[in-house]
Design a protein around this motif. Sequence first.
Motif, short mmCIF file in Angstrom:
data_model
loop_
_atom_site.label_atom_id
_atom_site.label_comp_id
_atom_site.label_asym_id
_atom_site.label_seq_id
_atom_site.Cartn_x
_atom_site.Cartn_y
_atom_site.Cartn_z
N GLY A 127 0.80 -1.22 0.00
CA GLY A 127 0.00 0.00 0.00
C GLY A 127 0.84 1.27 0.00
N LEU A 128 2.03 1.19 -0.55
CA LEU A 128 2.96 2.31 -0.57
C LEU A 128 3.16 2.79 -2.00
N GLU A 129 3.90 3.89 -2.15
CA GLU A 129 4.25 4.37 -3.48
C GLU A 129 5.73 4.69 -3.53
N ILE A 130 6.29 4.63 -4.72
CA ILE A 130 7.68 5.01 -4.93
C ILE A 130 7.70 6.50 -5.25
N VAL A 131 8.47 7.24 -4.48
CA VAL A 131 8.62 8.68 -4.70
C VAL A 131 9.80 8.93 -5.63
N TYR B 208 13.07 5.88 -2.20
CA TYR B 208 12.25 6.70 -1.32
C TYR B 208 10.80 6.28 -1.49
N ILE B 209 10.15 5.91 -0.38
CA ILE B 209 8.78 5.43 -0.42
C ILE B 209 7.90 6.30 0.47
N ASP B 210 6.60 6.25 0.21
CA ASP B 210 5.68 7.06 1.02
C ASP B 210 4.28 6.49 0.90
N LYS B 211 3.38 7.03 1.72
CA LYS B 211 1.94 6.78 1.64
C LYS B 211 1.25 7.99 2.24
#
Length: 155
Positions: free
Chosen positions: A20-24, A40-43
């Motif tokens: 449930g994350l995204e690649i920044v 770098y990952i984020d949500k």
Amino acid sequence: MSKVTETVEKIAWPIVQELGLEIVDVEYVKEGKNWYLRLYIDKENGVDIEECGMVSEKLSEKLDEIDPIPHNYYLEVSSPGAERPLKKQEDFEKAIGKNVHIKTYEPIDGEKIFEGILQEFDGTNVTIEVRVKTKSKVIQIPYNKIAQARLAVVF
């Protein structure tokens, strides 16, 4: 984007998506004698150390299996932090209403560095409201003229 970063992004995408994350961003850089592969990952509400650890572990296994990088490197998985880079069009869309810092390839109205509130992004132009002393000024920056952009922390 380099071939290494493109390959790593393709390998990492299913891993981060499953969580449930995204690649920044993906960076592959040499610093001193060492190479660093940074993901770098984020949500929505930010990532924590456990999520970074899970992605690092799973990505490390996949990279060992596929072996797309011929020499030694350090793998780092982390949050992009408060000053998250804006790279994709979706990043600009999500940043509407937030303070941003933008550098352009060439001057616009005599300036190459802008900081202000992102008002609008139409896919072609970024519109920001900058404050100059006590006045506000709205500036349109062509998307293809942006060299770097990031969220900016206001103190």
